[in-house]
Design an enzyme around this catalytic site. Sequence first.
Site, short mmCIF file in Angstrom:
data_model
loop_
_atom_site.label_atom_id
_atom_site.label_comp_id
_atom_site.label_asym_id
_atom_site.label_seq_id
_atom_site.Cartn_x
_atom_site.Cartn_y
_atom_site.Cartn_z
N HIS A 147 0.83 -1.22 0.00
CA HIS A 147 0.00 0.00 0.00
C HIS A 147 0.86 1.27 0.00
CE1 HIS A 147 -3.73 -2.29 0.68
NE2 HIS A 147 -3.02 -3.01 1.51
N ASN A 180 -10.21 -3.24 2.07
CA ASN A 180 -9.90 -3.12 0.65
C ASN A 180 -11.19 -2.84 -0.12
OD1 ASN A 180 -7.06 -3.69 0.62
ND2 ASN A 180 -7.51 -5.86 0.94
N TYR A 228 0.51 -4.46 11.39
CA TYR A 228 0.35 -3.08 10.94
C TYR A 228 0.95 -2.10 11.94
CZ TYR A 228 -2.42 -4.11 6.81
OH TYR A 228 -2.82 -4.53 5.58
#
EC number: 1.11.1.6
Length: 484
Positions: free
Chosen positions: A55, A128, A338
Amino acid sequence: MDNQKPLTTSTGAPVGDNQNSMTAGHRGPTLIQDYHLLEKLAHFNRERVPERVVHAKGAGAHGYFEVTKDISQYTKAAFLSEVGKRTPIFIRFSTVAGELGSADTVRDPRGFAVKFYTEEGNYDLVGNNTPVFFIRDAIKFPDFIHTQKRHPQTHLKNPNAVWDFWSLSPESLHQVTILMSDRGIPASLRHMHGFGSHTFKWVNAEGEAVWVKYHFKTEQGVKNMDVAVAARLAGEHPDYHTEDLFTAIDKGDFPAWKLYVQIMPVQDAETYRFDPFDVTKVWSQKDYPLIEVGRMVLDRNPENYFAEVEQVTLSPGNFVPGIEASPDKMLQGRIFAYADAHRYRVGANHNTLPINRPIAEVNNNQRDGAMRADGNGGSSIYYEPNSYGGASESPSHKPAPFAVSGLADSVPYDHNDHYTQAGDLYRLLSEEERLRLVANIVAAMTPVEKDEIKIRQIGHFYKADPEYGTRIAEGLGLPAPQGV
C-alpha cells in the site's frame, strides 16, 4: 514584497542568503561553517521515510461519518450511538503491490482504510475494495507479498512467482477472479465500493455480541476502466486516480459512501456452511441482509501530502469499546503487523503526530522515544497501579469474553471449499464480462514459463466452473482438465 515571511533555519534564525553557499574566497572551497547549507542538505537526505512495504502508493482525504440508522441494539460504540451523530474521519486509498512512484491504473486491489476520530479513541477500519482476500492465515502473508514484488536478481515483476503461489494456494481463487474481472481496475477511487473484508465482533451495552461485516457502497456508482485505457494512462498520467480524487473534492464534488453491515448471531458461526472467519469467503446477503448504518462524505483535501497521507498510520487493532476482533487468523496477524510496521517506518511515537492524534484524551505510561514532540507526560505518574491518582485501568471496558477449546497446535481452517463462491461469481457475470475476465487471465498467465503451473491453476478454474477452466485452457493453448 509586502507581507513576505523571512526564511529561517529550523531553529528560527533568519537566513541571509539562500542562493549562494559560503566559500573561502570567490573560488575557494565551501566552508563547513555554512550551517544553513549543511542543515539544508542533511535534511534533504532524510526527507523520505521508508515507504510502506504494501500500500505504498496512496491518496487521502478528510471528511465525516454520519449515523443514519439506529444500531445501538448491536454495538455500544459511542460514535454509532445515535442517528445524526457525526464523527470526523480520514481515509487513505491505495494500490497494494506497487512502489510509491508506481502507476495508479494498474490491475491491483485497492486499500480502503478509514480512521474515525471518536470520543473514545481512534477506530481504524483497514480494508480493501474487495470483500475477500487471497489468503486466510497471516503466516502466508510475507510469502504472498514477495510474489507480488520484484525478483531479487532481475528486479522485474515475476509472473512465475505470482501464479505458482496462487496455483499452490487454492484459497486465493475467489480473490483472483475478482482481481482479473472488470473490478480489478476501478475508473477512479470514487467509483468503487469498500469493505472491512474481515469479520469483526460488535458488543452492545448489555454485553451481547454479534459478528459483523462492513460494506461501504459508493454513491457515485461502480465504474471500471478498460484495460487499454488503463495501460495508456499508466504511461501518460500515472497519478490519474490521485488527481481525480483531489480535483473532485477541490471543486466541491464531494464523494460519498453509504455504510451497511451484515450481522450474524454468534451461535450461527458454529453451523454456517462457510467458516465465517475465513476472509477468502463472503456471507450470502440472502442469509444476512445488508443493514444501513450511516454515510461517509469526503469534503476536505490534505494541506500537505507527506504530513497527512504519508504519515497517517492505520491499524486494524485500533478498536473502541463495542468493537472487537474475531478469530479470523488473517485479522489476528494484521493486528500485530500493521502497528509494528508503523513503529518501524514512522517511529514509536507515530500516534502523537497531528494526523494520527486522537481527539480523545490520552493517558498512558508510554514515555520517551525518538521524536517525542509533545510534553512526554510531564511530571505525571508514569506507572500503574499507583497510589497517586495516576491513570488506571477501567474494568468496564474489558473486551467481551469468548469461549476457546482444543489443543494448542498449528491447524488449518476446517472448510476447504475454495470453488463454490468463485464459481458463483463467474456465473453472475454477463457473457461480455466473462470474456474480458478470461482474456485478462490468459494475458497474465501467458508469460509463465512452466506449463505445470498453468495446468495446476487451470484445474482450479475448472473446479469453480467447467466453462471457466475450459476457456482459459483454450486461451493458453493447453488441454482442458478431464475428470476433475
